[in-house]
Design a protein around this motif. Structure first.
Motif, mmCIF file in Angstrom:
data_model
loop_
_atom_site.group_PDB
_atom_site.id
_atom_site.type_symbol
_atom_site.label_atom_id
_atom_site.label_comp_id
_atom_site.label_asym_id
_atom_site.label_seq_id
_atom_site.Cartn_x
_atom_site.Cartn_y
_atom_site.Cartn_z
ATOM 1 N N LEU A 1 5.036 7.557 -3.344
ATOM 2 C CA LEU A 1 5.538 6.267 -3.808
ATOM 3 C C LEU A 1 7.064 6.228 -3.702
ATOM 4 N N PRO A 2 7.588 5.312 -2.907
ATOM 5 C CA PRO A 2 9.046 5.206 -2.804
ATOM 6 C C PRO A 2 9.605 4.454 -4.010
ATOM 7 N N VAL A 3 10.918 4.468 -4.144
ATOM 8 C CA VAL A 3 11.550 3.617 -5.143
ATOM 9 C C VAL A 3 11.313 2.181 -4.686
ATOM 10 N N MET A 4 10.727 1.390 -5.555
ATOM 11 C CA MET A 4 10.305 0.033 -5.201
ATOM 12 C C MET A 4 11.340 -1.022 -5.592
ATOM 13 N N ARG B 1 2.619 12.695 -11.866
ATOM 14 C CA ARG B 1 3.362 11.794 -10.973
ATOM 15 C C ARG B 1 4.279 10.825 -11.731
ATOM 16 N N LEU B 2 4.534 11.093 -12.993
ATOM 17 C CA LEU B 2 5.377 10.187 -13.775
ATOM 18 C C LEU B 2 6.756 10.006 -13.151
ATOM 19 N N GLY B 3 7.320 11.062 -12.595
ATOM 20 C CA GLY B 3 8.641 10.953 -11.980
ATOM 21 C C GLY B 3 8.673 9.941 -10.854
ATOM 22 N N ARG B 4 7.651 9.954 -10.009
ATOM 23 C CA ARG B 4 7.566 8.983 -8.904
ATOM 24 C C ARG B 4 7.404 7.563 -9.439
ATOM 25 N N VAL B 5 6.541 7.433 -10.431
ATOM 26 C CA VAL B 5 6.243 6.110 -10.989
ATOM 27 C C VAL B 5 7.464 5.520 -11.685
ATOM 28 N N VAL C 1 0.859 -1.182 0.000
ATOM 29 C CA VAL C 1 0.000 0.000 0.000
ATOM 30 C C VAL C 1 0.896 1.233 0.000
ATOM 31 N N HIS C 2 0.748 2.067 -1.016
ATOM 32 C CA HIS C 2 1.477 3.335 -1.108
ATOM 33 C C HIS C 2 0.611 4.344 -1.843
ATOM 34 N N ARG C 3 0.592 5.550 -1.342
ATOM 35 C CA ARG C 3 -0.043 6.644 -2.081
ATOM 36 C C ARG C 3 0.885 7.058 -3.204
ATOM 37 N N ALA D 1 10.659 6.187 -11.178
ATOM 38 C CA ALA D 1 11.888 6.096 -10.393
ATOM 39 C C ALA D 1 12.334 4.644 -10.214
ATOM 40 N N SER D 2 11.420 3.706 -10.322
ATOM 41 C CA SER D 2 11.738 2.284 -10.157
ATOM 42 C C SER D 2 11.993 1.572 -11.485
ATOM 43 N N LEU D 3 11.976 2.316 -12.579
ATOM 44 C CA LEU D 3 12.158 1.726 -13.912
ATOM 45 C C LEU D 3 13.630 1.765 -14.301
ATOM 46 N N ALA D 4 14.159 0.619 -14.720
ATOM 47 C CA ALA D 4 15.550 0.531 -15.152
ATOM 48 C C ALA D 4 15.772 1.362 -16.407
ATOM 49 N N ALA D 5 16.982 1.853 -16.585
ATOM 50 C CA ALA D 5 17.332 2.555 -17.817
ATOM 51 C C ALA D 5 17.066 1.626 -18.997
ATOM 52 N N GLY D 6 16.412 2.145 -20.010
ATOM 53 C CA GLY D 6 16.044 1.334 -21.161
ATOM 54 C C GLY D 6 14.786 0.525 -20.949
ATOM 55 N N GLY D 7 14.213 0.604 -19.740
ATOM 56 C CA GLY D 7 13.012 -0.161 -19.416
ATOM 57 C C GLY D 7 11.773 0.395 -20.094
ATOM 58 N N LEU D 8 10.724 -0.398 -20.088
ATOM 59 C CA LEU D 8 9.468 -0.043 -20.747
ATOM 60 C C LEU D 8 8.442 0.427 -19.732
#
Length: 147
Positions: free
Chosen positions: A76-79, A94-98, A70-72, A100-107
């Motif tokens: 949203l922390p780095v997951m 909120r794209l930056g928060r979302v 559960v996170h608002r 932050a957990s995506l790897a470079a080159g990730g989709l």
């Protein structure tokens, strides 16, 4: 859900062994779908404690290896680091928060829950290969995070 699920599966690459974060996962139907399609590590996040409890009960009843938290969205922390992030969003704010957990080159795959375009927000956040997939159940944007 069936139409939207089919639309998402068309946009997503082969999920075999890939790590996936689902933001706005609700009752867990999409994390379970993606795990069933071969995703490796799957984490579902939602702000609604009741929906996460439903997802966790289903995982306890029929365990397939998904974790839920559960996170608002605004907190949203780095997951961790994920190859794919699927997010159900009503605003590009909120794209930056979302991401932050995506790897470079990730989709990143974003389902626009209110019909807004995310293209400008994606460009502003350094994404490339932005594609808009129009679907009757809602627009889906996909983009690659810059390396």
């Amino acid at each position: 859900m069936a139409d939207q699920a089919a639309a998402l599966l068309e946009v997503l690459p082969d999920l075999a062994g890939r790590s996936v974060l689902v933001v706005g996962c609700g009752d867990g139907r999409y994390p379970r779908l993606l795990r069933g399609e071969g995703a490796g590590r799957v984490v579902g996040v939602d702000a609604d404690q009741v929906l996460i409890a439903v997802a966790q009960r289903e995982e306890e009843r029929n365990p397939i290896g998904i974790s839920y938290e559960v996170h608002r969205l605004d907190r949203l922390p780095v997951m961790g680091t994920f190859e794919i992030v699927l997010a159900f969003l009503d605003s590009p704010g909120r794209l930056g928060r979302v991401t932050a957990s995506l790897a470079a080159g990730g989709l990143l795959v974003v389902v626009a829950t209110n019909g807004l375009s995310f293209e400008e927000g994606l460009r502003d956040n350094g994404f490339r290969d932005i594609v808009l997939h129009r679907h009757e159940s809602g627009d889906v944007h996909s983009a690659r995070k810059a390396s």
